[in-house]
Scaffold this motif. Structure first.
Motif, PDB file in Angstrom:
ATOM      1  N   HIS A 213       2.380   0.290   1.661  1.00  0.00           N
ATOM      2  CA  HIS A 213       3.447  -0.297   1.972  1.00  0.00           C
ATOM      3  C   HIS A 213       3.848  -0.581   3.417  1.00  0.00           C
ATOM      4  CE1 HIS A 213       4.940   0.028  -2.117  1.00  0.00           C
ATOM      5  NE2 HIS A 213       4.630   1.342  -2.121  1.00  0.00           N
ATOM      6  N   ALA A 214       3.518   0.307   4.470  1.00  0.00           N
ATOM      7  CA  ALA A 214       3.713   0.044   5.721  1.00  0.00           C
ATOM      8  C   ALA A 214       2.837  -1.244   6.211  1.00  0.00           C
ATOM      9  CB  ALA A 214       3.327   1.211   6.750  1.00  0.00           C
ATOM     10  N   GLU A 215       1.811  -1.410   5.766  1.00  0.00           N
ATOM     11  CA  GLU A 215       0.839  -2.432   6.253  1.00  0.00           C
ATOM     12  C   GLU A 215       1.405  -3.671   5.748  1.00  0.00           C
ATOM     13  OE1 GLU A 215      -2.868  -1.064   4.675  1.00  0.00           O
ATOM     14  OE2 GLU A 215      -3.733  -0.266   6.780  1.00  0.00           O
ATOM     15  N   VAL A 216       2.067  -3.605   4.372  1.00  0.00           N
ATOM     16  CA  VAL A 216       2.432  -4.971   3.757  1.00  0.00           C
ATOM     17  C   VAL A 216       3.718  -5.488   4.561  1.00  0.00           C
ATOM     18  CG1 VAL A 216       3.482  -6.009   1.488  1.00  0.00           C
ATOM     19  CG2 VAL A 216       1.514  -4.303   1.503  1.00  0.00           C
ATOM     20  N   ALA A 217       4.516  -4.280   5.164  1.00  0.00           N
ATOM     21  CA  ALA A 217       5.746  -4.652   5.552  1.00  0.00           C
ATOM     22  C   ALA A 217       5.620  -5.327   6.977  1.00  0.00           C
ATOM     23  CB  ALA A 217       6.590  -3.287   5.935  1.00  0.00           C
ATOM     24  N   GLU A 218       4.221  -4.889   7.751  1.00  0.00           N
ATOM     25  CA  GLU A 218       4.038  -5.383   9.018  1.00  0.00           C
ATOM     26  C   GLU A 218       3.573  -6.873   8.778  1.00  0.00           C
ATOM     27  OE1 GLU A 218       1.479  -3.221  11.448  1.00  0.00           O
ATOM     28  OE2 GLU A 218       1.542  -4.821  13.044  1.00  0.00           O
ATOM     29  N   LEU A 219       2.920  -6.839   7.826  1.00  0.00           N
ATOM     30  CA  LEU A 219       2.183  -8.431   7.375  1.00  0.00           C
ATOM     31  C   LEU A 219       3.317  -9.358   7.252  1.00  0.00           C
ATOM     32  CD1 LEU A 219      -0.749  -7.626   5.051  1.00  0.00           C
ATOM     33  CD2 LEU A 219      -0.840  -8.866   7.307  1.00  0.00           C
TER      34      LEU A 219
ATOM     35  N   LEU B  23       8.635  -7.247   7.405  1.00  0.00           N
ATOM     36  CA  LEU B  23       9.911  -6.866   6.633  1.00  0.00           C
ATOM     37  C   LEU B  23       9.987  -5.321   6.924  1.00  0.00           C
ATOM     38  CD1 LEU B  23       9.375  -8.560   3.116  1.00  0.00           C
ATOM     39  CD2 LEU B  23      10.976  -9.170   4.760  1.00  0.00           C
ATOM     40  N   ARG B  24      11.023  -4.822   6.668  1.00  0.00           N
ATOM     41  CA  ARG B  24      11.215  -3.102   6.547  1.00  0.00           C
ATOM     42  C   ARG B  24      10.543  -2.682   5.291  1.00  0.00           C
ATOM     43  NH1 ARG B  24      16.786  -2.256   5.501  1.00  0.00           N
ATOM     44  NH2 ARG B  24      16.467  -0.028   5.789  1.00  0.00           N
ATOM     45  N   ARG B  25       9.978  -1.368   5.801  1.00  0.00           N
ATOM     46  CA  ARG B  25       9.058  -0.655   4.575  1.00  0.00           C
ATOM     47  C   ARG B  25       9.930  -0.575   3.249  1.00  0.00           C
ATOM     48  NH1 ARG B  25       5.344   4.348   4.846  1.00  0.00           N
ATOM     49  NH2 ARG B  25       5.462   4.629   2.600  1.00  0.00           N
ATOM     50  N   ASN B  26      11.218  -0.359   3.443  1.00  0.00           N
ATOM     51  CA  ASN B  26      12.146   0.131   2.330  1.00  0.00           C
ATOM     52  C   ASN B  26      12.252  -1.363   1.448  1.00  0.00           C
ATOM     53  OD1 ASN B  26      13.691   1.666   0.705  1.00  0.00           O
ATOM     54  ND2 ASN B  26      15.538   0.168   1.496  1.00  0.00           N
ATOM     55  N   THR B  27      12.218  -2.459   2.108  1.00  0.00           N
ATOM     56  CA  THR B  27      12.467  -3.966   1.348  1.00  0.00           C
ATOM     57  C   THR B  27      11.027  -4.059   0.620  1.00  0.00           C
ATOM     58  OG1 THR B  27      13.664  -4.555   3.123  1.00  0.00           O
ATOM     59  CG2 THR B  27      12.698  -6.095   1.729  1.00  0.00           C
ATOM     60  N   VAL B  28      10.183  -3.554   1.194  1.00  0.00           N
ATOM     61  CA  VAL B  28       8.852  -3.711   0.494  1.00  0.00           C
ATOM     62  C   VAL B  28       8.855  -2.895  -0.672  1.00  0.00           C
ATOM     63  CG1 VAL B  28       6.242  -3.364   0.590  1.00  0.00           C
ATOM     64  CG2 VAL B  28       7.520  -4.631   2.469  1.00  0.00           C
ATOM     65  N   GLU B  29       9.020  -1.833  -0.344  1.00  0.00           N
ATOM     66  CA  GLU B  29       9.009  -0.859  -1.732  1.00  0.00           C
ATOM     67  C   GLU B  29      10.031  -1.195  -2.884  1.00  0.00           C
ATOM     68  OE1 GLU B  29       7.982   3.275   1.072  1.00  0.00           O
ATOM     69  OE2 GLU B  29       9.843   3.098   0.183  1.00  0.00           O
ATOM     70  N   VAL B  30      11.147  -1.681  -2.313  1.00  0.00           N
ATOM     71  CA  VAL B  30      12.033  -2.205  -3.506  1.00  0.00           C
ATOM     72  C   VAL B  30      11.479  -3.465  -4.325  1.00  0.00           C
ATOM     73  CG1 VAL B  30      14.452  -3.173  -3.911  1.00  0.00           C
ATOM     74  CG2 VAL B  30      14.116  -1.233  -2.378  1.00  0.00           C
TER      75      VAL B  30
END
Lengths: 348, 182
Positions: B150-156, B159-166
């Motif tokens: 999730h953290a890597e996706v957020a960086e790519l 976005l914020r990590r929370n946004t990615v998780e949602v």
């Protein structure tokens, strides 16, 4: 948190089962030929750099340029362009621009015309001016002081030839206009693109110069620029793609006058829109009624022009006197999806 | 401009370390690498971009720029994953560019979403993902198929990590319903 492991496993299984596309020696030939011709492309091999917000704010404050628009006495803007360019060459590109979100309108494109076919108008019908509209993405009514988004259309020159220049800009609450990086030069008669500059992400830009069957593309991202030449028509793709086109041909037709109640035309748009299994070339339009509309820019007696159906399609309100597009909305799924209203308009 | 005829069938990727030859722009090395890795890269790009034509463009551009991009490549034996990472970043740049311009890129061939009546077991991953909004599709692809955290996706994606998780959670909920539909 819900356990999605089963779904994830099924997705991975589907991924493994999906057949892979086949490679082609013809495509590989193309790759090697481009390299042999000297083409080089900068790949994003490293993660994009991220700068702190304060750096952007400081840079914006230092370099902010505001153009105060005046009605008369403006010199045409001239683009720095290669001298070898030839205007109004038979170019084959697909490009969209303008101040509307074109997608909802284009969703109404049909493969066969329903009404009398008319060609999209050329540059002789485009009118200089500037128009600013409410944002289509807002989820509340427009309030005075909201930023409006629009475009200026000006007469210009390019490589010594008459051209149209369009600029994207924002009308700020203070009444000042800030012009962005998006600029487009079009041939003066057929409205085909000559040169284009667009913002690319937060700190990048792309420049395209169209000439004699090819386009020179420069992409700048994080300070690095890569250049490449591309043939405008790629034989590996649908040969019907890349037909000469510009969105302003549609605008020129709408604003050129001649609308009346019951007017029906199938506007022949020389571009391709994928619609399910087929391709759409025509926008079937009908003037369904006269309506008085009130928008932030004022009150206008308009023709309501419908593309598709009123409950599932798009509508434009065109001022009967000036030909300005005063408002536009798109409906589908039983509700209005996009709506833009004129905030300020001015002929130049 | 003349080019050498390519051998047919394409040479197998037998060189245990093709990187030096690739850095020189050797056509045979480039060709072998292309035939070996391009199918997977095309599929990845097609899923991210939602367009077969754009995916072809991207993969072609990747191989045109590859020799110079390898100048700083240090990982031995992990060229495949590295290529996927580059392709992913190129696709994300194109998606960002598309959103920034606010335009419909005409002339691409958007992939059809799976018909609502199509049984789940006849769907492909590409067609089922086409039924998701782009923002959810990208997150699912990067997280579930490409294996980013999730953290890597957020960086790519910036976005914020929370946004990615949602987004991921909502996408998986929807996909579960689609996969279980009769």
């Amino acid at each position: 948190m819900t356990d999605h492991s089963d779904t994830e496993a099924r997705l991975r299984a589907l991924a493994d089962q999906e057949p892979r596309p086949r490679t082609s020696n013809a495509v590989l030939h193309g790759i090697l030929a481009r390299r042999a011709a000297g083409e080089r492309i900068t790949l994003p091999a490293a993660p994009p750099r991220r700068f702190p917000v304060w750096l952007f704010a400081g840079a914006a404050a230092a370099v902010l340029v505001t153009l105060v628009v005046t009605r008369a006495g403006r010199e045409p803007r001239q683009a720095a362009a290669p001298r070898t360019a030839t205007p109004d060459t038979t170019l084959q590109v697909t490009e969209m621009g303008g101040f509307f979100l074109p997608e909802p309108l284009l969703a109404q494109a049909t493969a066969e015309p329903r009404y009398e076919r008319v060609p999209a108008s050329g540059g002789e019908r485009l009118r200089p001016g500037q128009w600013f509209y409410t944002s289509p993405m807002r989820d509340r009514p427009y309030l005075p002081g909201d930023t409006a988004y629009g475009v200026a259309i000006e007469r210009s020159t390019w490589d010594g030839h008459p051209a149209w220049l369009t600029l994207g800009g924002r009308l700020l609450p203070s009444g000042k206009v800030v012009w962005g990086q998006d600029s487009l030069w079009l041939t003066s008669d057929s409205l085909r693109p000559l040169r284009e500059v667009k913002r690319l992400g937060e700190n990048g830009r792309v420049e395209k110069t169209y000439r004699d069957g090819e386009v020179l593309i420069g992409e700048t991202v994080n300070g690095y620029t890569s250049w490449r030449n591309r043939p405008i028509v790629d034989p590996n793709r649908n040969p019907a793609e890349g037909v000469p086109v510009h969105w302003y041909q549609f605008v020129a037709t709408i604003q050129s006058g001649g609308l009346s109640l019951g007017w029906r035309r199938s506007l022949e748009m020389p571009f391709i829109v994928r619609q399910g299994p087929g391709w759409g070339y025509f926008l079937d339009m009908e003037v369904v009624r006269a309506e008085t509309v009130t928008v932030p820019a004022g009150r206008f007696e308009c023709w309501k022009v419908v593309l598709g159906r009123e409950d599932q399609g798009s509508a434009l309100w065109v001022d009967q006197e000036s030909g300005w597009i005063v408002a536009r909305s798109s409906f589908w799924g039983g509700r209005e999806r996009y709506r833009q209203e004129l905030v300020r308009g001015e002929d130049l | 401009m003349a080019t050498r005829p390519l051998p047919f069938p394409a040479p197998a990727l037998t060189d245990p370390d093709p990187v030096p030859a690739l850095r020189r722009g050797d056509p045979d090395a480039l060709g072998a690498l292309y035939h070996h890795h391009a199918p997977a890269l095309l599929l990845l790009a097609r899923r991210l971009l939602g367009s077969a034509a754009e995916a072809e463009d991207l993969v072609q551009d990747l191989f045109v720029g590859l020799p110079e991009a390898l100048a700083n490549y240090q990982e031995r034996g992990r060229l495949g994953p590295w290529l996927r990472t580059v392709a992913t970043r190129m696709a994300l740049m194109r998606l960002r560019s598309r959103r920034t311009r606010g335009e419909v890129t005409l002339g691409t061939t958007p992939l059809p979403a799976a018909p609502a009546t199509e049984p789940a077991d006849r769907m492909t991953l590409t067609t089922i993902l086409a039924r998701l909004p782009e923002e959810q599709r990208v997150v699912v692809l990067l997280r579930t198929i490409e294996g980013y955290s999730h953290a890597e996706v957020a960086e790519l994606l910036g976005l914020r990590r929370n946004t990615v998780e949602v987004r991921y959670h909502r996408a998986l909920e929807r996909l579960r319903d689609l996969l279980e539909a009769p």
